[in-house]
Design a protein around this motif. Structure first.
Motif, mmCIF file in Angstrom:
data_model
loop_
_atom_site.group_PDB
_atom_site.id
_atom_site.type_symbol
_atom_site.label_atom_id
_atom_site.label_comp_id
_atom_site.label_asym_id
_atom_site.label_seq_id
_atom_site.Cartn_x
_atom_site.Cartn_y
_atom_site.Cartn_z
ATOM 1 N N GLY A 37 14.011 84.216 101.210
ATOM 2 C CA GLY A 37 15.453 84.402 101.201
ATOM 3 C C GLY A 37 15.881 85.819 100.897
ATOM 4 N N GLY A 38 14.941 86.649 100.466
ATOM 5 C CA GLY A 38 15.256 88.023 100.127
ATOM 6 C C GLY A 38 15.258 88.941 101.341
ATOM 7 N N SER A 39 15.415 90.236 101.061
ATOM 8 C CA SER A 39 15.528 91.241 102.123
ATOM 9 C C SER A 39 14.617 92.418 101.831
ATOM 10 N N LEU A 40 14.193 93.069 102.895
ATOM 11 C CA LEU A 40 13.464 94.331 102.826
ATOM 12 C C LEU A 40 13.913 95.204 103.989
ATOM 13 N N ARG A 41 13.810 96.512 103.801
ATOM 14 C CA ARG A 41 14.081 97.449 104.883
ATOM 15 C C ARG A 41 12.853 98.312 105.085
ATOM 16 N N LEU A 42 12.264 98.215 106.256
ATOM 17 C CA LEU A 42 11.120 99.049 106.598
ATOM 18 C C LEU A 42 11.607 100.316 107.296
ATOM 19 N N SER A 43 10.873 101.396 107.056
ATOM 20 C CA SER A 43 11.136 102.663 107.726
ATOM 21 C C SER A 43 9.866 103.137 108.403
ATOM 22 N N CYS A 44 10.035 103.877 109.480
ATOM 23 C CA CYS A 44 8.916 104.486 110.192
ATOM 24 C C CYS A 44 9.320 105.918 110.504
ATOM 25 N N ALA A 45 8.689 106.861 109.805
ATOM 26 C CA ALA A 45 8.987 108.276 110.000
ATOM 27 C C ALA A 45 8.070 108.846 111.065
ATOM 28 N N ALA A 46 8.658 109.521 112.026
ATOM 29 C CA ALA A 46 7.901 110.109 113.125
ATOM 30 C C ALA A 46 7.834 111.621 112.963
ATOM 31 N N SER A 47 6.698 112.171 113.290
ATOM 32 C CA SER A 47 6.558 113.627 113.345
ATOM 33 C C SER A 47 6.080 114.000 114.733
ATOM 34 N N GLY A 48 6.290 115.251 115.073
ATOM 35 C CA GLY A 48 6.019 115.671 116.440
ATOM 36 C C GLY A 48 7.341 115.895 117.150
ATOM 37 N N ARG A 49 7.242 116.192 118.405
ATOM 38 C CA ARG A 49 8.427 116.575 119.152
ATOM 39 C C ARG A 49 9.002 115.423 119.958
ATOM 40 N N ALA A 50 10.285 115.528 120.250
ATOM 41 C CA ALA A 50 10.928 114.655 121.230
ATOM 42 C C ALA A 50 10.843 113.183 120.876
ATOM 43 N N PHE A 51 11.205 112.847 119.639
ATOM 44 C CA PHE A 51 11.229 111.439 119.228
ATOM 45 C C PHE A 51 12.098 110.616 120.165
ATOM 46 N N SER A 52 13.161 111.209 120.661
ATOM 47 C CA SER A 52 14.094 110.473 121.519
ATOM 48 C C SER A 52 13.500 110.157 122.882
ATOM 49 N N ASN A 53 12.325 110.690 123.204
ATOM 50 C CA ASN A 53 11.658 110.345 124.465
ATOM 51 C C ASN A 53 10.910 109.020 124.399
ATOM 52 N N TYR A 54 10.870 108.426 123.207
ATOM 53 C CA TYR A 54 10.035 107.256 122.998
ATOM 54 C C TYR A 54 10.864 106.010 122.754
ATOM 55 N N LEU A 77 13.698 98.771 110.264
ATOM 56 C CA LEU A 77 13.742 97.332 110.482
ATOM 57 C C LEU A 77 14.342 96.689 109.235
ATOM 58 N N GLN A 78 15.571 96.221 109.362
ATOM 59 C CA GLN A 78 16.217 95.497 108.280
ATOM 60 C C GLN A 78 15.846 94.025 108.404
ATOM 61 N N MET A 79 15.237 93.488 107.361
ATOM 62 C CA MET A 79 14.754 92.109 107.386
ATOM 63 C C MET A 79 15.495 91.306 106.320
ATOM 64 N N ASN A 80 16.263 90.332 106.759
ATOM 65 C CA ASN A 80 17.021 89.460 105.863
ATOM 66 C C ASN A 80 16.513 88.027 105.970
ATOM 67 N N SER A 81 16.879 87.225 104.997
ATOM 68 C CA SER A 81 16.499 85.801 104.986
ATOM 69 C C SER A 81 15.003 85.631 105.251
ATOM 70 N N LEU A 82 14.217 86.387 104.537
ATOM 71 C CA LEU A 82 12.771 86.377 104.771
ATOM 72 C C LEU A 82 12.158 85.026 104.441
ATOM 73 N N LYS A 83 11.139 84.687 105.205
ATOM 74 C CA LYS A 83 10.415 83.424 105.057
ATOM 75 C C LYS A 83 8.943 83.715 104.776
ATOM 76 N N PRO A 84 8.246 82.789 104.140
ATOM 77 C CA PRO A 84 6.811 83.006 103.908
ATOM 78 C C PRO A 84 6.039 83.307 105.202
ATOM 79 N N GLU A 85 6.462 82.741 106.297
ATOM 80 C CA GLU A 85 5.767 82.990 107.569
ATOM 81 C C GLU A 85 5.997 84.395 108.113
ATOM 82 N N ASP A 86 6.862 85.165 107.494
ATOM 83 C CA ASP A 86 7.036 86.577 107.860
ATOM 84 C C ASP A 86 5.978 87.461 107.202
ATOM 85 N N THR A 87 5.167 86.898 106.327
ATOM 86 C CA THR A 87 4.122 87.663 105.659
ATOM 87 C C THR A 87 3.128 88.219 106.671
#
Length: 124
Positions: A15-32, A81-91
């Protein structure tokens, strides 16, 4: 080329929430196009959510639709990735992935770049 580093995983109650982040390095992130995948012990890696280069087009696995939200900040070269209403199967270990000039497909093989993963554990 792009390098990806995930963060934000942890242990949370159902039932809780987590927010994942993914930091990119290198050029032209918007190309991906970017995506989140996850892999639970003994299971294959599965698609969670994807987003195109502009952020205007997104797609989700049925199992997370309505609970998870993918977004990106091209200026900060970061995927979320904002994750709300987490369930055990999201592990699982959650991975971010990048596909140059891609369409945010749900196919693992289409992604050339991967992060090292971050563990998400949801207790019941």
């Amino acid at each position: 080329q792009v390098q990806l580093v995930e963060s934000g995983g942890g242990l949370v109650q159902a039932g809780g929430s987590l927010r994942l982040s993914c930091a990119a390095s290198g050029r032209a992130f918007s190309n991906y196009a970017m995506a989140w995948f996850r892999q639970a012990p003994g299971k294959e890696r599965e698609f969670v959510a994807g987003i195109n280069w502009s952020g205007f087009n997104t797609r989700y696995a049925d199992s997370v639709k309505g609970r998870f939200t993918i977004s990106r900040d091209n200026a900060e070269k970061t995927l979320y990735l904002q994750m709300n209403s987490l369930k055990p199967e999201d592990t699982a270990v959650y991975y971010c992935a990048a596909e140059q000039w891609g369409s945010a497909t749900n196919l693992v093989a289409r992604y050339s770049y991967w992060g090292q993963g971050t563990q998400v554990t949801v207790s019941s």
